[in-house]
Design an enzyme around this catalytic site. Structure first.
Site, PDB file in Angstrom:
ATOM      1  N   LYS A  20       0.837  -1.219   0.000  1.00 15.09           N
ATOM      2  CA  LYS A  20       0.000   0.000   0.000  1.00 15.09           C
ATOM      3  C   LYS A  20       0.866   1.261   0.000  1.00 15.09           C
ATOM      4  O   LYS A  20       0.572   2.217  -0.718  1.00 15.09           O
ATOM      5  CB  LYS A  20      -0.917   0.017   1.219  1.00 15.09           C
ATOM      6  CG  LYS A  20      -2.090  -0.940   1.105  1.00 15.09           C
ATOM      7  CD  LYS A  20      -2.946  -0.877   2.364  1.00 15.09           C
ATOM      8  CE  LYS A  20      -4.034  -1.942   2.325  1.00 15.09           C
ATOM      9  NZ  LYS A  20      -4.772  -2.033   3.588  1.00 15.09           N
ATOM     10  N   HIS A  63       1.179  -7.905  17.327  1.00 14.05           N
ATOM     11  CA  HIS A  63       0.329  -9.103  17.297  1.00 14.05           C
ATOM     12  C   HIS A  63      -0.541  -9.146  18.545  1.00 14.05           C
ATOM     13  O   HIS A  63      -0.062  -8.826  19.633  1.00 14.05           O
ATOM     14  CB  HIS A  63       1.172 -10.384  17.327  1.00 14.05           C
ATOM     15  CG  HIS A  63       2.276 -10.452  16.328  1.00 14.05           C
ATOM     16  ND1 HIS A  63       2.049 -10.742  14.999  1.00 14.05           N
ATOM     17  CD2 HIS A  63       3.609 -10.275  16.444  1.00 14.05           C
ATOM     18  CE1 HIS A  63       3.218 -10.759  14.353  1.00 14.05           C
ATOM     19  NE2 HIS A  63       4.178 -10.468  15.206  1.00 14.05           N
TER      20      HIS A  63
HETATM   21  C1  LIG Z   1       9.347  -4.597  21.455  1.00 12.04           C
HETATM   22  C2  LIG Z   1       8.185  -4.763  22.405  1.00 12.04           C
HETATM   23  C3  LIG Z   1       7.625  -3.392  22.702  1.00 12.04           C
HETATM   24  C4  LIG Z   1       7.127  -5.654  21.716  1.00 12.04           C
HETATM   25  O1  LIG Z   1       5.885  -5.475  22.355  1.00 12.04           O
HETATM   26  P1  LIG Z   1       4.845  -6.649  22.606  1.00 12.04           P
HETATM   27  O2  LIG Z   1       3.598  -6.035  23.097  1.00 12.04           O
HETATM   28  O3  LIG Z   1       5.490  -7.730  23.396  1.00 12.04           O
HETATM   29  O4  LIG Z   1       4.620  -7.301  21.195  1.00 12.04           O
HETATM   30  P2  LIG Z   1       3.841  -6.750  19.899  1.00 12.04           P
HETATM   31  O5  LIG Z   1       3.020  -7.875  19.415  1.00 12.04           O
HETATM   32  O6  LIG Z   1       3.154  -5.443  20.119  1.00 12.04           O
HETATM   33  O7  LIG Z   1       5.057  -6.471  18.902  1.00 12.04           O
HETATM   34  C5  LIG Z   1       5.817  -7.518  18.380  1.00 12.04           C
HETATM   35  C6  LIG Z   1       6.576  -6.975  17.223  1.00 12.04           C
HETATM   36  O8  LIG Z   1       7.295  -5.819  17.639  1.00 12.04           O
HETATM   37  C7  LIG Z   1       8.431  -5.695  16.810  1.00 12.04           C
HETATM   38  N1  LIG Z   1       9.560  -5.407  17.694  1.00 12.04           N
HETATM   39  C8  LIG Z   1      10.264  -6.264  18.463  1.00 12.04           C
HETATM   40  N2  LIG Z   1      11.250  -5.605  19.103  1.00 12.04           N
HETATM   41  C9  LIG Z   1      11.154  -4.294  18.724  1.00 12.04           C
HETATM   42  C10 LIG Z   1      11.898  -3.126  19.047  1.00 12.04           C
HETATM   43  N3  LIG Z   1      12.940  -3.161  19.861  1.00 12.04           N
HETATM   44  N4  LIG Z   1      11.519  -1.966  18.467  1.00 12.04           N
HETATM   45  C11 LIG Z   1      10.469  -1.907  17.626  1.00 12.04           C
HETATM   46  N5  LIG Z   1       9.727  -2.993  17.272  1.00 12.04           N
HETATM   47  C12 LIG Z   1      10.065  -4.170  17.833  1.00 12.04           C
HETATM   48  C13 LIG Z   1       8.603  -6.987  16.041  1.00 12.04           C
HETATM   49  O9  LIG Z   1       8.284  -6.734  14.686  1.00 12.04           O
HETATM   50  C14 LIG Z   1       7.606  -7.926  16.678  1.00 12.04           C
HETATM   51  O10 LIG Z   1       6.981  -8.792  15.760  1.00 12.04           O
HETATM   52  P3  LIG Z   1       7.800  -9.943  14.998  1.00 12.04           P
HETATM   53  O11 LIG Z   1       8.714 -10.554  16.018  1.00 12.04           O
HETATM   54  O12 LIG Z   1       6.762 -10.876  14.492  1.00 12.04           O
HETATM   55  O13 LIG Z   1       8.558  -9.248  13.900  1.00 12.04           O
HETATM   56  C15 LIG Z   1       8.584  -5.444  23.719  1.00 12.04           C
HETATM   57  O14 LIG Z   1       8.967  -6.774  23.441  1.00 12.04           O
HETATM   58  C16 LIG Z   1       9.729  -4.739  24.413  1.00 12.04           C
HETATM   59  O15 LIG Z   1       9.544  -3.716  25.046  1.00 12.04           O
HETATM   60  N6  LIG Z   1      10.919  -5.329  24.287  1.00 12.04           N
HETATM   61  C17 LIG Z   1      12.128  -4.722  24.771  1.00 12.04           C
HETATM   62  C18 LIG Z   1      12.620  -3.921  23.636  1.00 12.04           C
HETATM   63  C19 LIG Z   1      13.998  -3.409  23.726  1.00 12.04           C
HETATM   64  O16 LIG Z   1      14.268  -2.443  23.064  1.00 12.04           O
HETATM   65  N7  LIG Z   1      14.914  -4.007  24.435  1.00 12.04           N
HETATM   66  C20 LIG Z   1      16.240  -3.572  24.368  1.00 12.04           C
HETATM   67  C21 LIG Z   1      16.791  -3.238  25.733  1.00 12.04           C
HETATM   68  S1  LIG Z   1      16.230  -1.667  26.267  1.00 12.04           S
END
Ligand SMILES: CC(C)(COP(=O)(O)OP(=O)(O)OC[C@H]1O[C@@H](n2cnc3c(N)ncnc32)[C@H](O)[C@@H]1OP(=O)(O)O)[C@@H](O)C(=O)NCCC(=O)NCCS
Length: 119
Positions: free
Chosen positions: A61, A103
């Site tokens: 898109k 997700h």
């Molecule tokens: C990233 C994070 C916000 C995901 O949130 P969640 O509610 O568990 O999961 P969601 O379903 O909303 O999101 C999952 C998707 O987020 C994305 N994602 C994962 N890590 C990410 C990051 N650091 N930044 C942006 N997007 C991220 C991925 O695409 C993932 O899907 P995929 O694995 O199928 O590709 C959460 O796992 C988190 O806070 N992790 C720690 C992140 C981090 O930066 N750690 C480093 C130390 S500070």
């Protein structure tokens, strides 16, 4: 050129894809297939497929006015070491796409933003 795309999809639509290489090969690039085949958890497999599909629809898109057409397998949605998703496009290097994915148990959603390469 700037544009945005979004897609949401029900994860259960991919139940029949998980163990069917003919079906998942229509969506996944070779690199994604390698990663997909290493996943052992069935619900993560389903979520992975749904998430990649939503991401590719969002990317398509965002690229709707680019003058190019893409197959799902031309688009790779990969993850950086911190987990954040990024897009690799075959044969279309002249743009930068920002992507975000999420997700729930039922759905996967993705937003893609196309920006000029030099921004
Ligand atoms: C990233 C994070 C916000 C995901 O949130 P969640 O509610 O568990 O999961 P969601 O379903 O909303 O999101 C999952 C998707 O987020 C994305 N994602 C994962 N890590 C990410 C990051 N650091 N930044 C942006 N997007 C991220 C991925 O695409 C993932 O899907 P995929 O694995 O199928 O590709 C959460 O796992 C988190 O806070 N992790 C720690 C992140 C981090 O930066 N750690 C480093 C130390 S500070």
């Amino acid at each position: 050129m700037k544009n945005i795309g979004i897609d949401i999809i029900e994860n259960k639509r991919f139940d029949s894809f998980i163990d069917n290489p003919r079906k998942y090969s229509r969506i996944l690039s070779d690199k994604e297939k390698d990663l997909f085949m290493k996943i052992t958890n069935k619900s993560r497999k389903r979520e992975y497929l749904a998430g990649r599909f939503a991401a590719k629809e969002a990317v398509i898109k965002a690229l709707a006015h680019s003058g190019y057409s893409f197959k799902y397998t031309d688009i790779s949605v990969l993850n950086a070491p911190d987990g954040s998703p990024y897009v690799v496009l075959e044969n279309y290097p002249a743009c930068k796409i920002l992507l975000s994915l999420s997700h729930s148990k039922e759905n996967s959603v993705a937003v893609a933003v196309l920006i000029d390469k030099d921004e």
